[in-house]
Motif scaffolding. Structure first.
Motif, PDB file in Angstrom:
ATOM      1  N   VAL A  88      53.618  49.121  34.370  1.00  0.00           N
ATOM      2  CA  VAL A  88      52.877  48.013  33.740  1.00  0.00           C
ATOM      3  C   VAL A  88      53.822  46.871  33.407  1.00  0.00           C
ATOM      4  O   VAL A  88      53.509  45.696  33.642  1.00  0.00           O
ATOM      5  CB  VAL A  88      52.143  48.494  32.463  1.00  0.00           C
ATOM      6  N   LYS A  89      55.001  47.211  32.879  1.00  0.00           N
ATOM      7  CA  LYS A  89      55.952  46.158  32.460  1.00  0.00           C
ATOM      8  C   LYS A  89      56.412  45.312  33.643  1.00  0.00           C
ATOM      9  O   LYS A  89      56.470  44.079  33.549  1.00  0.00           O
ATOM     10  CB  LYS A  89      57.163  46.788  31.768  1.00  0.00           C
ATOM     11  N   ILE A  90      56.716  45.952  34.775  1.00  0.00           N
ATOM     12  CA  ILE A  90      57.148  45.203  35.956  1.00  0.00           C
ATOM     13  C   ILE A  90      56.032  44.280  36.430  1.00  0.00           C
ATOM     14  O   ILE A  90      56.255  43.105  36.741  1.00  0.00           O
ATOM     15  CB  ILE A  90      57.585  46.164  37.087  1.00  0.00           C
ATOM     16  N   LEU A  91      54.815  44.806  36.492  1.00  0.00           N
ATOM     17  CA  LEU A  91      53.672  43.997  36.935  1.00  0.00           C
ATOM     18  C   LEU A  91      53.396  42.859  35.949  1.00  0.00           C
ATOM     19  O   LEU A  91      53.126  41.730  36.351  1.00  0.00           O
ATOM     20  CB  LEU A  91      52.425  44.883  37.092  1.00  0.00           C
ATOM     21  N   PHE A  92      53.480  43.170  34.658  1.00  0.00           N
ATOM     22  CA  PHE A  92      53.204  42.155  33.634  1.00  0.00           C
ATOM     23  C   PHE A  92      54.263  41.046  33.646  1.00  0.00           C
ATOM     24  O   PHE A  92      53.940  39.856  33.591  1.00  0.00           O
ATOM     25  CB  PHE A  92      53.147  42.800  32.240  1.00  0.00           C
ATOM     26  N   ASP A  93      55.533  41.446  33.731  1.00  0.00           N
ATOM     27  CA  ASP A  93      56.628  40.471  33.733  1.00  0.00           C
ATOM     28  C   ASP A  93      56.566  39.534  34.940  1.00  0.00           C
ATOM     29  O   ASP A  93      57.073  38.415  34.881  1.00  0.00           O
ATOM     30  CB  ASP A  93      57.990  41.183  33.718  1.00  0.00           C
ATOM     31  N   ASN A  94      55.959  40.013  36.024  1.00  0.00           N
ATOM     32  CA  ASN A  94      55.910  39.220  37.264  1.00  0.00           C
ATOM     33  C   ASN A  94      54.501  38.756  37.612  1.00  0.00           C
ATOM     34  O   ASN A  94      54.268  38.275  38.725  1.00  0.00           O
ATOM     35  CB  ASN A  94      56.468  40.054  38.426  1.00  0.00           C
ATOM     36  N   LYS A  95      53.566  38.909  36.680  1.00  0.00           N
ATOM     37  CA  LYS A  95      52.169  38.744  37.068  1.00  0.00           C
ATOM     38  C   LYS A  95      51.827  37.326  37.519  1.00  0.00           C
ATOM     39  O   LYS A  95      51.087  37.139  38.480  1.00  0.00           O
ATOM     40  CB  LYS A  95      51.219  39.234  35.970  1.00  0.00           C
ATOM     41  N   PHE A  96      52.381  36.302  36.866  1.00  0.00           N
ATOM     42  CA  PHE A  96      52.038  34.931  37.267  1.00  0.00           C
ATOM     43  C   PHE A  96      52.625  34.586  38.634  1.00  0.00           C
ATOM     44  O   PHE A  96      51.965  33.951  39.465  1.00  0.00           O
ATOM     45  CB  PHE A  96      52.478  33.935  36.190  1.00  0.00           C
ATOM     46  N   LYS A  97      53.860  35.047  38.871  1.00  0.00           N
ATOM     47  CA  LYS A  97      54.466  34.840  40.192  1.00  0.00           C
ATOM     48  C   LYS A  97      53.695  35.609  41.266  1.00  0.00           C
ATOM     49  O   LYS A  97      53.472  35.105  42.370  1.00  0.00           O
ATOM     50  CB  LYS A  97      55.938  35.301  40.182  1.00  0.00           C
ATOM     51  N   LEU A  98      53.288  36.833  40.918  1.00  0.00           N
ATOM     52  CA  LEU A  98      52.548  37.648  41.873  1.00  0.00           C
ATOM     53  C   LEU A  98      51.186  37.041  42.199  1.00  0.00           C
ATOM     54  O   LEU A  98      50.772  37.001  43.363  1.00  0.00           O
ATOM     55  CB  LEU A  98      52.355  39.070  41.317  1.00  0.00           C
ATOM     56  N   ILE A  99      50.489  36.572  41.176  1.00  0.00           N
ATOM     57  CA  ILE A  99      49.165  35.974  41.390  1.00  0.00           C
ATOM     58  C   ILE A  99      49.269  34.750  42.291  1.00  0.00           C
ATOM     59  O   ILE A  99      48.487  34.575  43.236  1.00  0.00           O
ATOM     60  CB  ILE A  99      48.503  35.620  40.042  1.00  0.00           C
ATOM     61  N   LYS A 100      50.270  33.926  42.022  1.00  0.00           N
ATOM     62  CA  LYS A 100      50.465  32.725  42.843  1.00  0.00           C
ATOM     63  C   LYS A 100      50.801  33.102  44.284  1.00  0.00           C
ATOM     64  O   LYS A 100      50.264  32.521  45.239  1.00  0.00           O
ATOM     65  CB  LYS A 100      51.585  31.867  42.242  1.00  0.00           C
ATOM     66  N   TYR A 101      51.676  34.082  44.438  1.00  0.00           N
ATOM     67  CA  TYR A 101      52.091  34.503  45.779  1.00  0.00           C
ATOM     68  C   TYR A 101      50.935  35.142  46.538  1.00  0.00           C
ATOM     69  O   TYR A 101      50.683  34.828  47.712  1.00  0.00           O
ATOM     70  CB  TYR A 101      53.263  35.484  45.666  1.00  0.00           C
TER      71      TYR A 101
END
Length: 249
Positions: free
Chosen positions: A203-216
């Motif tokens: 969860v922490k990895i996904l949360f920490d990167n969530k905005f970058k991931l959503i944009k990508y």
């Protein structure tokens, strides 16, 4: 064996691969090959050497053998009354479903028993690593998603998607220069995101990167969305799940 000895050596290698896959259609032989006593000699060399062979035909053939070993399902030998080596001609045969379940159960038990040496040490660390050649990485990644999405492999899937190390591996592949590899990586990444029981470190990895991931992800294979309804829906669900992700207080 490997592809040495020029074209003749390659031909012999491909013939041996075909004969082995035909043999693996028999339940008793299949179970014998996957037995602990025979793994070192009959299974591991495919992942350690043969799938990495510089000859494309040899590595592709080895990967097809690995697929059969890890799924229990050989490619059909043709319908009609020709009769495959397993004795079942096609999916309409009354006994085929039972045979298929036997083979898949044997494969699932094997992968669960040999999770670390097969999935972690070889698939993850060798076959889909940046050190492997392009086709080996691509076909191994496709096989990994096939394994994880097969209901018979539920325990293997849960173990795989509970690892933050595995998530990092897939995130790296999701940003690969090859569009084919990023598409295959998405098929594995979506399982991490969809898991309702994500461990805190995932969860922490996904949360920490969530905005970058959503944009990508929003721009990932956008050209497919018009023609591939399943991809469009799955990507939308992954993005929505990431948007709603929160850290537990």
């Amino acid at each position: 064996s490997g592809g040495g000895g020029g074209d003749n050596g390659v031909d012999i290698t491909l013939l041996c691969g075909s004969m082995l896959r035909s043999s693996l259609r028999h339940v008793a032989i299949y179970r014998w090959v996957l037995d602990d006593a025979n793994c070192q000699q009959l299974v591991y060399p495919f992942l350690d050497e043969y799938v990495h062979d510089p000859n494309f035909d040899v590595s592709s053939d080895a990967l097809e053998t690995v697929r059969v070993m890890f799924t229990g399902l050989a490619a059909p030998t043709g319908g009609g009354n020709g009769g495959g080596a397993d004795g079942y001609n096609d999916d309409t045969d009354a006994a085929y479903e039972e045979y298929k379940q036997q083979m898949e159960a044997t494969a699932a038990e094997f992968l669960e028993r040999k999770y670390d040496p097969i999935i972690m040490d070889r698939m993850n660390n060798k076959c889909i690593s940046s050190n492997a050649n392009y086709m080996t990485r691509r076909m191994s990644l496709q096989l990994l998603s096939t394994i994880l999405l097969n209901r018979s492999n539920f325990n293997v899937m849960m173990k795989y998607i509970s690892s933050s190390q595995n998530l990092v591996t897939i995130l790296c592949l999701l940003r690969d220069p090859s569009p084919h590899i990023t598409l295959d990586a998405f098929q594995v990444f979506k399982i991490f995101v969809a898991n309702p029981g994500k461990p805190p470190e995932v969860v922490k990895i996904l949360f920490d990167n969530k905005f970058k991931l959503i944009k990508y992800l929003s721009g990932l294979h956008k050209e497919r969305e018009g023609s591939d309804e399943q991809y469009r829906d799955e990507k939308g669900l992954v993005i929505a799940t990431l948007e709603g992700l929160e850290l537990e207080s």
